[in-house]
Scaffold this active site. Structure first.
Site, PDB file in Angstrom:
ATOM      1  N   HIS A 205       3.023  -0.051   2.528  1.00 29.05           N
ATOM      2  CA  HIS A 205       3.026   0.821   3.712  1.00 29.05           C
ATOM      3  C   HIS A 205       2.188   2.077   3.568  1.00 29.05           C
ATOM      4  O   HIS A 205       2.069   2.839   4.521  1.00 29.05           O
ATOM      5  CB  HIS A 205       4.467   1.253   4.027  1.00 29.05           C
ATOM      6  CG  HIS A 205       5.016   2.225   3.009  1.00 29.05           C
ATOM      7  ND1 HIS A 205       5.550   1.812   1.820  1.00 29.05           N
ATOM      8  CD2 HIS A 205       5.067   3.577   2.998  1.00 29.05           C
ATOM      9  CE1 HIS A 205       5.926   2.868   1.121  1.00 29.05           C
ATOM     10  NE2 HIS A 205       5.643   3.962   1.812  1.00 29.05           N
TER      11      HIS A 205
HETATM   12  C1  UD1 Z   1       6.134   8.979   4.443  1.00 24.63           C
HETATM   13  C2  UD1 Z   1       5.684   9.712   3.188  1.00 24.63           C
HETATM   14  C3  UD1 Z   1       5.382   8.714   2.090  1.00 24.63           C
HETATM   15  C4  UD1 Z   1       6.547   7.770   1.860  1.00 24.63           C
HETATM   16  C5  UD1 Z   1       7.026   7.169   3.162  1.00 24.63           C
HETATM   17  C6  UD1 Z   1       8.315   6.444   2.869  1.00 24.63           C
HETATM   18  C7  UD1 Z   1       4.464  11.787   3.779  1.00 24.63           C
HETATM   19  C8  UD1 Z   1       3.141  12.469   3.728  1.00 24.63           C
HETATM   20  N1  UD1 Z   1       4.473  10.492   3.438  1.00 24.63           N
HETATM   21  O1  UD1 Z   1       5.064   8.162   4.867  1.00 24.63           O
HETATM   22  O2  UD1 Z   1       5.145   9.405   0.885  1.00 24.63           O
HETATM   23  O3  UD1 Z   1       6.116   6.743   0.995  1.00 24.63           O
HETATM   24  O4  UD1 Z   1       7.281   8.197   4.126  1.00 24.63           O
HETATM   25  O5  UD1 Z   1       8.664   5.489   3.774  1.00 24.63           O
HETATM   26  O6  UD1 Z   1       5.434  12.408   4.128  1.00 24.63           O
HETATM   27  N2  UD1 Z   1       7.130   5.488  12.164  1.00 24.63           N
HETATM   28  C9  UD1 Z   1       7.944   4.882  13.085  1.00 24.63           C
HETATM   29  N3  UD1 Z   1       9.294   5.080  12.972  1.00 24.63           N
HETATM   30  C10 UD1 Z   1       9.860   5.842  12.005  1.00 24.63           C
HETATM   31  C11 UD1 Z   1       9.018   6.480  11.093  1.00 24.63           C
HETATM   32  C12 UD1 Z   1       7.644   6.290  11.171  1.00 24.63           C
HETATM   33  O7  UD1 Z   1       7.486   4.169  13.965  1.00 24.63           O
HETATM   34  O8  UD1 Z   1      11.108   5.965  11.975  1.00 24.63           O
HETATM   35  C13 UD1 Z   1       5.663   5.246  12.244  1.00 24.63           C
HETATM   36  C14 UD1 Z   1       4.937   6.222  13.156  1.00 24.63           C
HETATM   37  O9  UD1 Z   1       3.918   5.529  13.791  1.00 24.63           O
HETATM   38  C15 UD1 Z   1       4.344   7.206  12.163  1.00 24.63           C
HETATM   39  C16 UD1 Z   1       4.034   6.321  10.973  1.00 24.63           C
HETATM   40  O10 UD1 Z   1       5.090   5.369  10.946  1.00 24.63           O
HETATM   41  O11 UD1 Z   1       3.206   7.844  12.668  1.00 24.63           O
HETATM   42  C17 UD1 Z   1       4.002   7.083   9.660  1.00 24.63           C
HETATM   43  O12 UD1 Z   1       5.187   7.839   9.461  1.00 24.63           O
HETATM   44  P1  UD1 Z   1       5.177   9.191   8.602  1.00 24.63           P
HETATM   45  O13 UD1 Z   1       6.532   9.727   8.485  1.00 24.63           O
HETATM   46  O14 UD1 Z   1       4.131  10.100   9.106  1.00 24.63           O
HETATM   47  O15 UD1 Z   1       4.639   8.736   7.200  1.00 24.63           O
HETATM   48  P2  UD1 Z   1       5.038   7.494   6.290  1.00 24.63           P
HETATM   49  O16 UD1 Z   1       3.905   6.539   6.273  1.00 24.63           O
HETATM   50  O17 UD1 Z   1       6.362   6.979   6.679  1.00 24.63           O
HETATM   51  N1  UDP Z   2      13.579   0.502   0.974  1.00 21.28           N
HETATM   52  C1  UDP Z   2      14.525  -0.196   1.703  1.00 21.28           C
HETATM   53  N2  UDP Z   2      14.095  -1.135   2.597  1.00 21.28           N
HETATM   54  C2  UDP Z   2      12.781  -1.433   2.782  1.00 21.28           C
HETATM   55  C3  UDP Z   2      11.829  -0.733   2.018  1.00 21.28           C
HETATM   56  C4  UDP Z   2      12.266   0.247   1.133  1.00 21.28           C
HETATM   57  O1  UDP Z   2      15.706   0.011   1.542  1.00 21.28           O
HETATM   58  O2  UDP Z   2      12.472  -2.289   3.620  1.00 21.28           O
HETATM   59  C5  UDP Z   2      14.047   1.529   0.042  1.00 21.28           C
HETATM   60  C6  UDP Z   2      13.766   1.224  -1.423  1.00 21.28           C
HETATM   61  O3  UDP Z   2      14.920   1.581  -2.134  1.00 21.28           O
HETATM   62  C7  UDP Z   2      12.629   2.149  -1.779  1.00 21.28           C
HETATM   63  C8  UDP Z   2      12.945   3.342  -0.890  1.00 21.28           C
HETATM   64  O4  UDP Z   2      13.406   2.750   0.313  1.00 21.28           O
HETATM   65  O5  UDP Z   2      12.616   2.542  -3.115  1.00 21.28           O
HETATM   66  C9  UDP Z   2      11.771   4.251  -0.672  1.00 21.28           C
HETATM   67  O6  UDP Z   2      10.951   3.666   0.167  1.00 21.28           O
HETATM   68  P1  UDP Z   2       9.434   3.798   0.445  1.00 21.28           P
HETATM   69  O7  UDP Z   2       8.756   2.689  -0.247  1.00 21.28           O
HETATM   70  O8  UDP Z   2       9.379   3.839   1.902  1.00 21.28           O
HETATM   71  O9  UDP Z   2       8.960   5.224  -0.094  1.00 21.28           O
HETATM   72  P2  UDP Z   2       8.225   5.725  -1.408  1.00 21.28           P
HETATM   73  O10 UDP Z   2       9.131   5.398  -2.540  1.00 21.28           O
HETATM   74  O11 UDP Z   2       6.911   5.067  -1.526  1.00 21.28           O
HETATM   75  O12 UDP Z   2       8.093   7.182  -1.184  1.00 21.28           O
END
Ligand code: UD1
Ligand code: UDP
Length: 361
Positions: A205
């Site tokens: 992701h």
């Molecule tokens: C964020 C973190 C990343 C982490 C990830 C965990 C930052 C800079 N990055 O990235 O380190 O690995 O969370 O999952 O903070 N969206 C939805 N629904 C949601 C959340 C997000 O549709 O509930 C979509 C939106 O289009 C959004 C995109 O996902 O623009 C990205 O979400 P965002 O929170 O900006 O960053 P992540 O990629 O989730």
């Molecule tokens: N996770 C989950 N369901 C999913 C993907 C991730 O429960 O479909 C959990 C898992 O424990 C993972 C944590 O969410 O370690 C953190 O997720 P993510 O990969 O989004 O963030 P990152 O660790 O890269 O910041």
């Protein structure tokens, strides 16, 4: 009684908060005010974790939502400042390296409130990762730096940060151990039509993989190659970011031979992890969970947790457009002795609570 405001907002932070929150409640350590920035808001990215991990309802929900880095961070910065002004805590707790983390730390620093940073000290030395910027800045303004490993402690020391640093181990490892009795791999495999060792678990992701058509296409083709050449299923619970760009880039055809689902819950993912053949990921958390489950993983990223990649257990494969997926998979499937424990003893949350109580009162 001391008052601590704890700020979460993204999926990995709910998981970390679950363990710390539980330790605080068990020890009746302080008044713990929970704030949710709203960075993640879909039920399966947020509410599901509160339910299944028994995290209390947040005291404040900021509704920040999605946006550019600037918009998201700035909104959290403004709204969280209001919370701090009204709650007047003795300490602010932030987790990991998301935009929510940076906003929370910056607010607290400007209001002269001490900061505890959980998961301090990992470094990639690569500013192309937004997370690297967030964690470096947060570490430099934190008062308590709770590190997962000895290497993280050394990284901080190299930047002159030695005061307030504690190697506690990883709170995610605490949770992983604690939740073992609740896992049900048989039920989860049955749900997805999977067999023991007959599938690969993928979570991809991160922006550098999913926001470039060329890279994302290569990754999805790679997953298809793994499925065909190893005769395995590939289960890919898709983060909403990845789902959106796959559609936008016209890559849906490359998903049809994979098992694609919405993001799954923590217990589901950990259950599925137990019986998979290996992992393919760019997640900071999931690569550690693979390690704890003694599953090897292919990391599609420039840097991972160096403590693991240095042992050779996970393979770091950033050149996804030129990667020979079949060859790499064969390499990954070779037997190797498990390198052993790296992330503490499963009592990180207790140690964090104890250190704060001993020093902050
Ligand atoms: C964020 C973190 C990343 C982490 C990830 C965990 C930052 C800079 N990055 O990235 O380190 O690995 O969370 O999952 O903070 N969206 C939805 N629904 C949601 C959340 C997000 O549709 O509930 C979509 C939106 O289009 C959004 C995109 O996902 O623009 C990205 O979400 P965002 O929170 O900006 O960053 P992540 O990629 O989730
Ligand atoms: N996770 C989950 N369901 C999913 C993907 C991730 O429960 O479909 C959990 C898992 O424990 C993972 C944590 O969410 O370690 C953190 O997720 P993510 O990969 O989004 O963030 P990152 O660790 O890269 O910041």
């Amino acid at each position: 009684m001391m008052k601590v405001v704890s700020l979460v907002g993204a999926r990995p932070q709910f998981i970390k908060e679950a363990v710390v929150n539980n330790a605080v409640r068990q020890q009746n350590a302080w008044q713990h005010i929970l704030v949710h920035s709203g960075q993640h808001y879909d039920f399966n990215m947020s509410g599901a974790f509160f339910e299944e991990l028994g995290i209390p309802k947040p005291d404040h929900y900021l509704g920040v939502g999605s946006g550019s880095h600037a918009a998201q961070t700035a909104d959290a910065l403004i709204k969280f400042e209001d919370v701090l002004r009204s709650e007047k805590p003795d300490l602010v707790m932030v987790y990991g390296d998301t935009n929510t983390t940076l906003a929370g730390a910056l607010d607290a620093a400007k209001l002269h409130i001490p900061i505890a940073h959980i998961e301090a000290g990992p470094r990639t030395y690569n500013k192309l990762f937004p997370e690297e910027v967030n964690r470096v800045l947060t570490d430099h303004i934190s008062d308590y730096l709770f590190a997962c490993t000895e290497l993280n402690v050394q990284n901080l020391a190299k930047e002159g940060i030695v005061k307030g640093v504690y190697n506690t181990g990883d709170v995610m490892y605490d949770l992983y151990l604690k939740m073992q009795p609740k896992l049900n791999p048989e039920a989860e495999m049955e749900h997805f039509g999977l067999k023991h060792n007959g599938y690969v678990l993928a979570t991809i992701h991160r922006d550098f993989n999913t926001d470039s058509k060329e890279r994302f296409e290569s990754v999805l083709k790679g997953l298809n190659t793994i499925a065909k050449t190893q005769n395995v299923k590939v289960l890919y619970p898709m983060h909403p970011r990845a789902r959106k760009t796959a559609k936008q880039f016209g890559l849906s055809d490359l998903l049809k031979d994979l098992i694609i689902t919405e993001p799954v819950g923590y217990l589901e993912l950990m259950s599925l992890l137990q019986e998979c053949r290996f992992g393919v990921t760019d997640s900071g958390g999931f690569q550690r969970e693979c390690y704890w489950a003694k599953k090897r993983a292919m990391l599609l990223m420039p840097q991972g947790w160096q403590e693991i990649t240095d042992t050779g257990w996970h393979l770091l494969e950033n050149d996804v457009t030129t990667l020979n997926w079949e060859e790499k998979t064969t390499e990954l499937l070779q037997e190797m002795p498990y390198p052993g424990s790296i992330f503490g003893k499963g009592n990180a949350a207790e140690k964090i609570v104890r250190e704060i109580q001993a020093n902050a009162l």
